[in-house]
Motif scaffolding. Structure first.
Motif, short mmCIF file in Angstrom:
data_model
loop_
_atom_site.label_atom_id
_atom_site.label_comp_id
_atom_site.label_asym_id
_atom_site.label_seq_id
_atom_site.Cartn_x
_atom_site.Cartn_y
_atom_site.Cartn_z
N ARG A 6 0.86 -1.18 0.00
CA ARG A 6 0.00 0.00 0.00
C ARG A 6 0.89 1.23 0.00
NH1 ARG A 6 -5.39 -1.54 -0.70
NH2 ARG A 6 -5.10 -3.78 -0.49
N VAL A 7 0.57 2.14 -0.88
CA VAL A 7 1.33 3.38 -0.97
C VAL A 7 0.62 4.46 -0.16
CG1 VAL A 7 2.29 5.11 -2.52
CG2 VAL A 7 2.11 2.73 -3.27
N SER A 8 1.34 5.11 0.74
CA SER A 8 0.78 6.19 1.56
C SER A 8 1.64 7.43 1.42
CB SER A 8 0.77 5.79 3.04
OG SER A 8 0.06 4.60 3.24
N ILE A 9 1.03 8.58 1.66
CA ILE A 9 1.79 9.82 1.64
C ILE A 9 2.50 9.95 2.98
CG2 ILE A 9 -0.06 11.29 2.55
CD1 ILE A 9 0.86 13.39 0.42
N SER A 10 3.71 10.50 2.94
CA SER A 10 4.47 10.72 4.17
C SER A 10 4.25 12.15 4.65
CB SER A 10 5.96 10.51 3.90
OG SER A 10 6.43 11.54 3.06
N ALA A 11 4.74 12.44 5.83
CA ALA A 11 4.63 13.80 6.35
C ALA A 11 5.35 14.76 5.41
CB ALA A 11 5.23 13.87 7.75
N ALA A 12 6.51 14.34 4.94
CA ALA A 12 7.26 15.18 4.00
C ALA A 12 6.47 15.36 2.71
CB ALA A 12 8.62 14.55 3.71
N GLY A 13 5.76 14.30 2.31
CA GLY A 13 4.95 14.37 1.10
C GLY A 13 3.84 15.39 1.22
N SER A 14 3.17 15.39 2.37
CA SER A 14 2.08 16.35 2.60
C SER A 14 2.62 17.77 2.57
CB SER A 14 1.42 16.09 3.96
OG SER A 14 0.82 14.83 3.98
N LYS A 15 3.76 17.93 3.21
CA LYS A 15 4.36 19.25 3.29
C LYS A 15 4.76 19.75 1.89
CE LYS A 15 8.02 21.28 6.07
NZ LYS A 15 9.15 20.95 6.98
N THR A 16 5.41 18.85 1.15
CA THR A 16 5.84 19.19 -0.21
C THR A 16 4.65 19.51 -1.10
OG1 THR A 16 7.79 17.79 -0.02
CG2 THR A 16 7.03 18.31 -2.24
N LEU A 17 3.60 18.72 -0.96
CA LEU A 17 2.41 18.92 -1.79
C LEU A 17 1.76 20.27 -1.49
CD1 LEU A 17 0.73 17.57 -3.93
CD2 LEU A 17 -0.54 16.36 -2.15
N THR A 18 1.71 20.62 -0.23
CA THR A 18 1.12 21.90 0.16
C THR A 18 1.93 23.06 -0.42
OG1 THR A 18 0.29 20.94 2.21
CG2 THR A 18 0.46 23.34 2.14
N ALA A 19 3.24 22.94 -0.30
CA ALA A 19 4.10 24.00 -0.82
C ALA A 19 4.02 24.08 -2.34
CB ALA A 19 5.54 23.75 -0.38
N ALA A 20 4.02 22.92 -2.99
CA ALA A 20 3.95 22.89 -4.45
C ALA A 20 2.63 23.50 -4.92
CB ALA A 20 4.07 21.46 -4.95
N ARG A 21 1.57 23.16 -4.21
CA ARG A 21 0.25 23.67 -4.54
C ARG A 21 0.24 25.19 -4.48
NH1 ARG A 21 -3.23 19.67 -1.28
NH2 ARG A 21 -3.51 18.27 -3.05
N ARG A 22 0.88 25.70 -3.45
CA ARG A 22 0.90 27.16 -3.28
C ARG A 22 1.57 27.81 -4.49
NH1 ARG A 22 4.25 28.01 0.83
NH2 ARG A 22 3.01 26.57 2.08
N ARG A 23 2.73 27.28 -4.86
CA ARG A 23 3.45 27.88 -5.98
C ARG A 23 2.73 27.69 -7.31
NH1 ARG A 23 7.97 25.83 -3.09
NH2 ARG A 23 7.77 23.91 -4.27
N LYS A 24 2.26 26.48 -7.54
CA LYS A 24 1.59 26.20 -8.81
C LYS A 24 0.31 27.01 -8.92
CE LYS A 24 3.38 21.51 -8.92
NZ LYS A 24 4.12 21.54 -10.18
N ASN A 25 -0.42 27.09 -7.81
CA ASN A 25 -1.66 27.85 -7.83
C ASN A 25 -1.40 29.32 -8.09
OD1 ASN A 25 -3.14 25.59 -7.39
ND2 ASN A 25 -3.72 26.07 -5.29
#
Lengths: 146, 146
Positions: free
Chosen positions: A94-113
């Motif tokens: 099972r593939v799960s998101i890590s804490a670092a993944g959540s953090k990275t996704l949030t930051a990436a979202r901010r920039r991309k958005n």
DNA sequence: TATTGTTATACTCTATAACTATA
DNA sequence: TATAGTTATAGAGTATAACAATA
């Protein structure tokens, strides 16, 4: 509401195809330095739909399994997801998101958005509302289940 | 027109990004055998905006010149476009669509549209109308000038 | 045998850097 | 010198085919 449901016109369909391809190209270019659109999309799905097998992920992202093997390997290398072996069926994990993944996704979202948001400022509020109304329809077109 | 123009929400923007990437992936897969989305888009631009230099084409398609060199080379190999050297400035040439190119584009459009049209049948007439209203907005987002 | 995932391989698309030809 | 386009090179993303491990 019209009584007769005329099919979408050839011109509409053609334009939809072209604009989607161009917009995707623009978004891909824009994110050259960070998390690529492919990895972002995969990571978003992992975040939203919880632990998933590789096969489930491939189906959700509508890619073939080898493509997902590759994408998950990259995310794992970067510590953005983890794989937990299935105790019952040892072929899968099972593939799960890590804490670092959540953090990275949030930051990436901010920039991309920020990039898209800037372009969206050229639209009036009414036009943006129109775009928002069309969004779920596009999602249904790709078979997105929330 | 409203007085206050609230910015598009984070969620809307995120969803727009994701759905565009997924739809583009779907469209790309679907056209594996025929003219690729990249070549289709390029050929469409050549058809619509008449003879263009390579640089103009690259700007229109929002790619770097080397990418366009490659795309035009492919289209030329297949006889879908022709290049006419500029008599004045011998560094450049004008790219035009050929008869075969027009024919191919029309046929490709029919097949590609059939795929999207089929998916569009899952929408009601009202929903399709909503999508059509959003189309010019998406086009403005990518900076498409008709 | 059937299923899940991986490896091997190949192709498209795109970019940046360096180069050529012409202006 | 400056500009238009090309060549060289690299990397991401995707696919199909063949394979390995497990059920």
């Amino acid at each position: 509401m019209p009584i007769v449901t005329a099919p979408a016109s050839v011109e509409t369909i053609t334009r939809l195809r072209l604009v989607v391809m161009r917009l995707s190209r623009l978004l891909r270019q824009q994110s050259a330095d960070e998390l690529s659109p492919t990895l972002t999309s995969t990571l978003s799905t992992v975040e939203r739909r919880g632990p998933l097998t590789l096969g489930e992920l491939a189906a959700a992202e509508r890619v073939q399994p080898p493509s997902m093997t590759r994408a998950v390997a990259r995310l794992e290398e970067r510590g953005l997801v983890t794989r937990v072996p299935d105790p019952v069926d040892r072929r899968t994990a099972r593939v799960s998101i890590s804490a670092a993944g959540s953090k990275t996704l949030t930051a990436a979202r901010r920039r991309k958005n920020a990039y898209l948001a800037e372009r969206l400022t050229t639209l009036t509020a009414e036009e943006r509302a129109s775009l928002e109304r069309a969004l779920p329809l596009l999602e249904r077109l790709v078979g997105d289940q929330l």
